[in-house]
Design a protein around this motif. Structure first.
Motif, PDB file in Angstrom:
ATOM      1  N   UNK A  38       0.807  -1.211   0.000  1.00  0.00           N
ATOM      2  CA  UNK A  38       0.000   0.000   0.000  1.00  0.00           C
ATOM      3  C   UNK A  38       0.843   1.265   0.000  1.00  0.00           C
ATOM      4  N   UNK A  39       2.129   1.159   0.348  1.00  0.00           N
ATOM      5  CA  UNK A  39       2.966   2.346   0.541  1.00  0.00           C
ATOM      6  C   UNK A  39       3.341   3.043  -0.767  1.00  0.00           C
ATOM      7  N   UNK A  40       3.826   2.343  -1.823  1.00  0.00           N
ATOM      8  CA  UNK A  40       4.256   3.063  -3.028  1.00  0.00           C
ATOM      9  C   UNK A  40       3.169   3.910  -3.683  1.00  0.00           C
ATOM     10  N   UNK A  41       1.905   3.547  -3.499  1.00  0.00           N
ATOM     11  CA  UNK A  41       0.826   4.351  -4.076  1.00  0.00           C
ATOM     12  C   UNK A  41       0.892   5.794  -3.599  1.00  0.00           C
ATOM     13  N   UNK A  42       1.326   5.995  -2.344  1.00  0.00           N
ATOM     14  CA  UNK A  42       1.330   7.322  -1.743  1.00  0.00           C
ATOM     15  C   UNK A  42       2.737   7.896  -1.613  1.00  0.00           C
ATOM     16  N   UNK A  43       3.703   7.251  -2.254  1.00  0.00           N
ATOM     17  CA  UNK A  43       5.084   7.723  -2.183  1.00  0.00           C
ATOM     18  C   UNK A  43       5.249   8.920  -3.113  1.00  0.00           C
ATOM     19  N   UNK A  44       5.576  10.104  -2.598  1.00  0.00           N
ATOM     20  CA  UNK A  44       5.688  11.285  -3.463  1.00  0.00           C
ATOM     21  C   UNK A  44       6.921  11.255  -4.357  1.00  0.00           C
ATOM     22  N   UNK A  48       4.284   3.983  -7.276  1.00  0.00           N
ATOM     23  CA  UNK A  48       4.195   2.821  -8.148  1.00  0.00           C
ATOM     24  C   UNK A  48       3.293   1.757  -7.582  1.00  0.00           C
ATOM     25  N   UNK A  49       3.374   0.569  -8.154  1.00  0.00           N
ATOM     26  CA  UNK A  49       2.550  -0.573  -7.779  1.00  0.00           C
ATOM     27  C   UNK A  49       3.487  -1.739  -7.478  1.00  0.00           C
ATOM     28  N   UNK A  62      11.831 -17.851   5.684  1.00  0.00           N
ATOM     29  CA  UNK A  62      11.055 -17.571   4.475  1.00  0.00           C
ATOM     30  C   UNK A  62      11.809 -16.552   3.632  1.00  0.00           C
ATOM     31  N   UNK A  63      11.640 -16.662   2.328  1.00  0.00           N
ATOM     32  CA  UNK A  63      12.252 -15.706   1.394  1.00  0.00           C
ATOM     33  C   UNK A  63      11.148 -14.993   0.630  1.00  0.00           C
ATOM     34  N   UNK A  64      11.389 -13.727   0.365  1.00  0.00           N
ATOM     35  CA  UNK A  64      10.391 -12.914  -0.322  1.00  0.00           C
ATOM     36  C   UNK A  64      11.060 -12.121  -1.441  1.00  0.00           C
ATOM     37  N   UNK A  65      10.451 -12.152  -2.615  1.00  0.00           N
ATOM     38  CA  UNK A  65      10.925 -11.355  -3.736  1.00  0.00           C
ATOM     39  C   UNK A  65       9.822 -10.375  -4.130  1.00  0.00           C
ATOM     40  N   UNK A  66      10.221  -9.205  -4.586  1.00  0.00           N
ATOM     41  CA  UNK A  66       9.241  -8.193  -4.943  1.00  0.00           C
ATOM     42  C   UNK A  66       9.616  -7.449  -6.205  1.00  0.00           C
ATOM     43  N   UNK A  67       8.597  -6.970  -6.896  1.00  0.00           N
ATOM     44  CA  UNK A  67       8.808  -6.172  -8.106  1.00  0.00           C
ATOM     45  C   UNK A  67       7.842  -4.997  -8.071  1.00  0.00           C
ATOM     46  N   UNK A  68       8.374  -3.801  -8.294  1.00  0.00           N
ATOM     47  CA  UNK A  68       7.558  -2.597  -8.299  1.00  0.00           C
ATOM     48  C   UNK A  68       7.656  -1.923  -9.657  1.00  0.00           C
ATOM     49  N   UNK A  69       6.506  -1.685 -10.270  1.00  0.00           N
ATOM     50  CA  UNK A  69       6.448  -0.877 -11.481  1.00  0.00           C
ATOM     51  C   UNK A  69       6.241   0.564 -11.058  1.00  0.00           C
ATOM     52  N   UNK A  70       7.225   1.407 -11.311  1.00  0.00           N
ATOM     53  CA  UNK A  70       7.157   2.795 -10.884  1.00  0.00           C
ATOM     54  C   UNK A  70       6.427   3.625 -11.937  1.00  0.00           C
TER      55      UNK A  70
END
Length: 230
Positions: A38-44, A48-49, A62-70
């Protein structure tokens, strides 16, 4: 052949880790999670998503991978006069989690993690610059600046996974770290008096702009994700 002993040791370690089966947890019985941040939506600065996938492969790991489309995305729906445009980029992240020992049926799991992030963006900015051609005639001339930014950060996080009914959950985490950032642009020489700043942003006519810089700086992160377990 000199790498053969190392390869055998790595395989043995991987087998040992996978042999640690996750316990029968009444609240978190699933090994897989897909999440939306939810954070990148409001990042000035970097809107991104962000989507992530987490796999719990051992009792406490546990391992976590992430991808953000800016993208300016939802910001553009509410701000038709945004000074930035052609904003694009991506963020790739990897997070290794260690879950703190707790009761199997507790609705909240605490964890510590090591989080790695890499970000690349490209932005075009419109600059309005005043030139006094005549004491009674002031002309505003537009100019454009193309900005390229790249960052790499490493953070230690402390977080909570909170179970919500019907397989849904919240993942809230944050922590300190270090960030390497490099910013470059093709800023016009006539603005050179503005571009010396110790931070990513400087201001012209009340509008924030990116300043060229290359440095390691302290970093503090906070993120909230909503996820689905399966």
């Amino acid at each position: 052949m000199k790498f053969l002993p190392f390869f055998i040791l790595l395989c043995a370690a991987s087998t040992g880790i996978r042999a640690q089966k996750a316990p029968h947890n009444l609240i978190f019985p699933y090994h897989h999670q897909v999440k939306f941040s939810l954070v990148p939506l409001h990042d000035p600065v970097n809107p991104g998503f962000e989507f992530t996938y987490e796999f719990q492969y051992a009792r406490r790991w546990a391992s976590q991978i992430g991808y953000t489309t800016l993208s300016n995305g939802i910001h553009e729906l509410f701000d038709g006069e945004d000074e930035f445009f052609d904003f694009s980029g991506r963020r790739i992240s990897f997070e290794q989690k260690y879950f703190y020992p707790a009761k199997h049926n507790h609705p909240v799991r605490k964890y510590f993690s090591l989080d790695l992030n890499h970000l690349d963006t490209r932005t075009t900015s419109v600059i309005l610059y005043d030139i006094d051609r005549h004491p009674n005639d002031q002309t505003v001339l537009p100019d454009r600046m193309h900005i390229v930014r790249s960052t790499f950060s490493i953070n230690l996080r402390y977080g909570f996974e909170i179970a919500i009914p019907r397989r849904w959950m919240l993942d809230i985490s944050g922590g300190p770290g270090l960030k390497y950032r490099k910013v470059s642009n093709d800023f016009s020489p006539r603005y050179s008096s503005y571009i010396h700043n110790d931070w990513d942003l400087f201001t012209i006519d009340g509008v924030d702009r990116y300043t060229p810089i290359e440095a390691w700086v302290p970093n503090l992160t906070l993120n909230v994700k909503i996820g689905y377990m399966f």
